[in-house]
Design a protein around this motif. Structure first.
Motif, PDB file in Angstrom:
ATOM      1  N   MET A 279       0.837  -1.198   0.000  1.00  0.00           N
ATOM      2  CA  MET A 279       0.000   0.000   0.000  1.00  0.00           C
ATOM      3  C   MET A 279       0.875   1.253   0.000  1.00  0.00           C
ATOM      4  N   PRO A 280       0.694   2.154  -0.973  1.00  0.00           N
ATOM      5  CA  PRO A 280       1.463   3.408  -0.964  1.00  0.00           C
ATOM      6  C   PRO A 280       1.119   4.232   0.283  1.00  0.00           C
ATOM      7  N   ARG A 281       1.995   5.151   0.627  1.00  0.00           N
ATOM      8  CA  ARG A 281       1.748   5.999   1.783  1.00  0.00           C
ATOM      9  C   ARG A 281       0.487   6.822   1.556  1.00  0.00           C
ATOM     10  N   LEU A 282      -0.380   6.806   2.557  1.00  0.00           N
ATOM     11  CA  LEU A 282      -1.642   7.542   2.461  1.00  0.00           C
ATOM     12  C   LEU A 282      -1.560   8.908   3.128  1.00  0.00           C
ATOM     13  N   HIS A 283      -0.421   9.169   3.786  1.00  0.00           N
ATOM     14  CA  HIS A 283      -0.225  10.463   4.436  1.00  0.00           C
ATOM     15  C   HIS A 283       1.261  10.778   4.434  1.00  0.00           C
ATOM     16  N   ASP A 284       1.583  12.031   4.183  1.00  0.00           N
ATOM     17  CA  ASP A 284       2.994  12.406   4.065  1.00  0.00           C
ATOM     18  C   ASP A 284       3.742  12.338   5.385  1.00  0.00           C
ATOM     19  N   ALA A 285       3.086  12.682   6.480  1.00  0.00           N
ATOM     20  CA  ALA A 285       3.779  12.811   7.764  1.00  0.00           C
ATOM     21  C   ALA A 285       3.402  11.737   8.775  1.00  0.00           C
ATOM     22  N   MET A 286       2.478  10.829   8.449  1.00  0.00           N
ATOM     23  CA  MET A 286       1.981   9.855   9.414  1.00  0.00           C
ATOM     24  C   MET A 286       2.039   8.458   8.822  1.00  0.00           C
ATOM     25  N   GLY A 287       2.458   7.490   9.636  1.00  0.00           N
ATOM     26  CA  GLY A 287       2.475   6.104   9.201  1.00  0.00           C
ATOM     27  C   GLY A 287       1.070   5.572   8.970  1.00  0.00           C
ATOM     28  N   THR A 288       0.981   4.490   8.208  1.00  0.00           N
ATOM     29  CA  THR A 288      -0.340   3.956   7.829  1.00  0.00           C
ATOM     30  C   THR A 288      -1.141   3.509   9.042  1.00  0.00           C
TER      31      THR A 288
END
Length: 526
Positions: free
Chosen positions: A347-356
């Motif tokens: 799964m690609p990162r869904l948020h730039d600054a927060m882990g999935t």
């Protein structure tokens, strides 16, 4: 479905708030600080408070390691608003606190919130009845559903399992008193209350759950109308998730395998799909666990500790059965989705600054659990619960069949008693259930150490008594054991004499052999 009854007061959350504020006031380090060429004693910076409180919250079983720094800042802002702390000039009442070197101190007295009084919701029975009538009027049932409801029918058709009339010799026929459906429902309520009270370790459930809040039809429906994966199947499709939401959730849960490549995709497509799902759940009028059961689920937070994990799962199994079937289905599907997403390495990162994983918990915690009234610890409590549900969703939503067995056994007892004593009023005592006694974390650690030491001591005895080991190997193993576990070794051999006794017979056998060899060598030399 119609709106649910009003929620009970946030008793448990208020008690936790008081505990956290007292702990913060007692434990937060204070020292001198200089600001604008002036010295201020017994105070702390905002960043120092955030660092200290963040570590405390992460180590607290009620909140857990998923607590973020931003949530800690939000809690400190609540402290400032409620005059738990004040700035160095004595100002409070706002939430103007940032992660910086601003100075704060404790006021002379720290306010403690009064515990709310339990108020049983009015009109529960009438509203619940209307909900049940609306929900359980199914005009058509599929073959699959009929097959699934066989178990439900076996529980409901009590009076058809044995003859209803008992013949007597001289007095003609005597009709057995029928076991009504209302009585069966009352058995379900009582057995569920007994289990929950025992699991939660509470002297009473009055401040947590009222009998009228247990709807047996919901429980039986949630236990019998499920797919092969254990997910509730709804007959009224208007109460189900919209088709586009289900499609979006399936797309994310099985990414990238379930992504329909015939549809246009682009950079950031998965983020838009996730935002679509999040917007739907965040727009629901009440949390999936409902306002009504807020106090019940908050009380389970005490059990979310490693040594109480199995008890917590069992408590959540029962509590989730109480939910209206549409709510249970939605939270099942949501927990399955976020669990799969958090474990999906593709799964690609869904948020730039927060882990999935953190993103899943922070996004959906408020739509799973929150109070109808404003509670300052809501976000932290819901975060802890969602984290546990996500990690144990398969076990939590597994149907606890032992409840059904307990109900059936009780009903069978009543039927047999009526057959034997048809003229007497029969009353059966509901069964009681015993569980592992809850212990404190300190007791758990002590028991864990004592159990481990007993196992290690047994290992030492096995080495000593092993006749297949040579003397050399046995000494080698004992020396290694002494190095790894010196205290246990010292308890077994308190003195060197005790240790020597273990090998005293061995050297005496070899001594003559050595002397013979020496004699032989001398004879050859002369």
């Amino acid at each position: 479905m119609e709106s649910r009854p009003a929620a009970p007061g946030p008793y448990r959350a208020t008690r936790l708030w008081n505990e956290v504020t007292k702990h913060f006031r007692a434990g937060m380090p204070l020292r001198k600080h200089r600001q604008h060429f002036r010295k201020h004693g017994s105070c702390f910076t905002a960043s120092e408070a955030i660092d200290w409180l963040h570590e405390v919250l992460k180590s607290n079983s009620n909140f857990g390691p998923e607590v973020t720094r931003q949530q800690t800042i939000q809690l400190l802002r609540k402290f400032l608003k409620n005059h738990v702390i004040e700035d160095i000039k004595g100002r409070w009442g706002s939430e103007n606190l940032e992660d910086n070197s601003g100075l704060y101190r404790f006021p002379s007295t720290s306010p403690v919130k009064p515990l709310p009084t339990w108020c049983s919701p009015k009109g529960n029975s009438e509203k619940f009845s209307r909900d049940k009538e609306k929900f359980f009027k199914f005009p058509h049932l599929s073959k699959r559903t009929l097959k699934k409801m066989e178990l439900l029918e076996s529980m409901e058709k009590i009076e058809k399992t044995q003859p209803d009339i008992i013949e007597e010799n001289k007095e003609g026929s005597l009709h057995r008193k029928e076991i009504s459906q209302e009585y069966v429902q009352e058995i379900w309520r009582n057995i569920i209350l007994i289990h929950l009270q025992t699991i939660l370790g509470l002297p009473s459930l009055e401040e947590v759950l009222q009998p009228t809040q247990i709807i047996p039809e919901y429980v039986m429906y949630n236990m019998t109308n499920t797919s092969k994966h254990g997910v509730v199947i709804l007959q009224n499709k208007s109460e189900d998730l919209p088709h586009w939401v289900l499609s979006a959730m399936k797309c994310l849960a099985y990414w990238p395998r379930n992504n329909d490549m015939s549809q246009p995709t682009y950079n950031g497509f998965e983020r838009d799909v996730f935002r679509t799902v999040a917007d739907y759940f965040l727009s629901l009028p009440e949390p999936l666990l409902t306002f009504e059961y807020y106090e019940l689920f908050v009380n389970i937070l005490d059990l979310l500790q490693p040594h109480l994990e199995r008890i917590a799962i069992e408590a959540l199994q029962i509590c989730c059965l109480l939910l209206p079937p549409p709510n249970r289905r939605k939270i099942q599907l949501l927990m399955r989705m976020i669990s799969r997403i958090s474990e999906n390495v593709d799964m690609p990162r869904l948020h730039d600054a927060m882990g999935t994983r953190s993103l899943m918990i922070q996004t959906f915690s408020r739509c799973v659990l929150c109070c109808a009234e404003e509670v300052d610890l809501d976000e932290l409590l819901s975060t802890r619960l969602v984290s546990f549900l996500m990690d144990h969703q398969q076990e939590v939503f597994k149907v606890p069949t032992y409840l059904q067995v307990a109900v059936q056994d009780h009903i069978e007892y009543m039927k047999m008693a009526q057959c034997r004593y048809p003229r007497e009023e029969i009353s059966a005592i509901l069964p009681t259930y015993s569980y592992c006694k809850q212990i404190t974390p300190q007791e758990f650690e002590e028991q864990k150490v004592s159990t481990s030491q007993a196992a290690v001591a047994e290992l030492l005895e096995n080495i000593i008594k092993d006749k297949n080991l040579s003397l050399k190997d046995k000494k080698k193993k004992l020396k290694q054991f002494q190095k790894e576990y010196p205290l246990i070794y010292r308890n077994r051999f308190p003195t060197t004499e005790n240790e020597a006794m273990l090998f005293e017979s061995k050297p005496t056998i070899k001594q003559p052999m050595l002397s013979l060899r020496k004699t032989k060598f001398r004879s050859l030399r002369y």
